[in-house]
Design an enzyme around this catalytic site. Sequence first.
Site, PDB file in Angstrom:
ATOM      1  CD  GLU A 104      -8.840 -23.576  34.973  1.00 58.57           C
ATOM      2  OE1 GLU A 104      -7.992 -22.883  34.380  1.00 58.57           O
ATOM      3  OE2 GLU A 104      -9.985 -23.787  34.504  1.00 58.57           O
ATOM      4  CG  HIS A 147      -8.804 -19.185  37.317  1.00 54.04           C
ATOM      5  ND1 HIS A 147      -8.995 -20.531  37.228  1.00 54.04           N
ATOM      6  CD2 HIS A 147      -9.680 -18.616  36.462  1.00 54.04           C
ATOM      7  CE1 HIS A 147      -9.958 -20.778  36.338  1.00 54.04           C
ATOM      8  NE2 HIS A 147     -10.381 -19.617  35.865  1.00 54.04           N
ATOM      9  N   GLY A 205     -16.330 -23.912  32.706  1.00 55.56           N
ATOM     10  CA  GLY A 205     -16.178 -24.845  31.584  1.00 55.56           C
ATOM     11  C   GLY A 205     -17.204 -25.963  31.541  1.00 55.56           C
ATOM     12  CG  ASN A 247      -8.619 -17.264  31.776  1.00 55.50           C
ATOM     13  OD1 ASN A 247      -7.475 -17.329  31.325  1.00 55.50           O
ATOM     14  ND2 ASN A 247      -9.007 -17.936  32.849  1.00 55.50           N
ATOM     15  CD1 TRP A 248      -8.605 -16.409  24.979  1.00 55.85           C
ATOM     16  CD2 TRP A 248      -6.828 -15.509  23.968  1.00 55.85           C
ATOM     17  NE1 TRP A 248      -9.051 -15.659  23.919  1.00 55.85           N
ATOM     18  CE2 TRP A 248      -7.987 -15.092  23.280  1.00 55.85           C
ATOM     19  CE3 TRP A 248      -5.577 -15.062  23.508  1.00 55.85           C
ATOM     20  CZ2 TRP A 248      -7.934 -14.257  22.162  1.00 55.85           C
ATOM     21  CZ3 TRP A 248      -5.522 -14.227  22.401  1.00 55.85           C
ATOM     22  CH2 TRP A 248      -6.692 -13.831  21.737  1.00 55.85           C
ATOM     23  CE  LYS A 249     -10.136 -21.242  31.557  1.00 59.14           C
ATOM     24  NZ  LYS A 249     -10.898 -22.152  32.371  1.00 59.14           N
ATOM     25  CD  GLU A 254     -14.124 -18.020  36.778  1.00 58.73           C
ATOM     26  OE1 GLU A 254     -14.396 -17.501  35.691  1.00 58.73           O
ATOM     27  OE2 GLU A 254     -12.965 -18.259  37.139  1.00 58.73           O
ATOM     28  N   GLY A 288     -14.066 -17.815  29.451  1.00 56.58           N
ATOM     29  CA  GLY A 288     -12.981 -18.746  29.128  1.00 56.58           C
ATOM     30  C   GLY A 288     -13.200 -19.376  27.770  1.00 56.58           C
ATOM     31  CB  SER A 324     -20.695 -21.847  31.694  1.00 60.51           C
ATOM     32  OG  SER A 324     -19.890 -22.988  31.935  1.00 60.51           O
TER      33      SER A 324
HETATM   34  C1  PEP Z   1     -12.607 -19.178  33.481  1.00 62.30           C
HETATM   35  O1  PEP Z   1     -12.072 -20.260  33.706  1.00 62.30           O
HETATM   36  O2  PEP Z   1     -12.124 -18.113  33.918  1.00 62.30           O
HETATM   37  C2  PEP Z   1     -13.847 -19.160  32.703  1.00 62.30           C
HETATM   38  C3  PEP Z   1     -14.579 -18.074  32.715  1.00 62.30           C
HETATM   39  O3  PEP Z   1     -14.121 -20.300  31.987  1.00 62.30           O
HETATM   40  P1  PEP Z   1     -15.444 -20.721  31.165  1.00 62.30           P
HETATM   41  O4  PEP Z   1     -16.029 -19.459  30.542  1.00 62.30           O
HETATM   42  O5  PEP Z   1     -14.955 -21.672  30.154  1.00 62.30           O
HETATM   43  O6  PEP Z   1     -16.386 -21.312  32.142  1.00 62.30           O
END
Ligand code: PEP
Length: 252
Positions: free
Chosen positions: A98, A96, A173, A10-12, A167, A233, A212
Amino acid sequence: MDKKPIIFANWKMYKTVEESVRDSLKIDSSIRNPHQVEVFILLSYTSIYAVSQALRGKSVKVGAQNVFWEDSGSYTGEVSPLQLKDAGCEYAMVGHAERREIFGEDYGMIARKFKAVMRHGLIPILCVGESEQERASGKTEEVIRNQLEVAFGGTVPPGGQFYILYEPVWAIGTGVTPTPQEANHINLLVAEVIRGLIGKSAERARILYGGSVSEENISKFLSMDHIDGVGIGKASLDPENFARLVNACIRD
Ligand code: PEP
């Protein structure tokens, strides 16, 4: 059903079109034995068409991080499942954390998106997960159950697979994760709740973990019986690092 591990980036809201094309190609060419894994990248809308063209005939696939539920209309700033498919997407993420926290999306909206994506033959990635507060007050299972009940309310369109991403919001993150056993337990709960809601159609589900994921823990999460894949992410932004994570799950 194909049981290859699923690993997605997920490149956001990162990377220009040029950077996205360059880094996607780098990832595709760095994966050993790509037939052993299903890999895709969730891109910003602006990069989807260019990356899907660059990856034509290659193993890495393309998806979107969000979508609207209508096919077309006066919805300024939105993008429909039809438009995503036209641009080369095969996947679309919905709900998601966010999107829920920053943009106020609720599970009613997420349910509409989830079903619209399926109706158009794209694979939806439906995110569920509890906040830190909900976890601290012992509400994790209740929250996940409610999220799934709303998302699957009414009828589920017939068709192909759908992915559920467990998630936990507190793991995104932060470098902090549930143990692989804890995540496995929630993924099993997800499978059971879905079976209760839609019966045999639950066989279409693949259940993933996100939050993470790193080089240190990816193999442990993927070794669990009820974790069919992972979403990544931060650790996916560097293409060499992401390819290394994918390769860590591939047998020679
Ligand atoms: C995400 O936000 O979808 C995600 C997996 O982030 P991270 O790996 O940075 O926790």
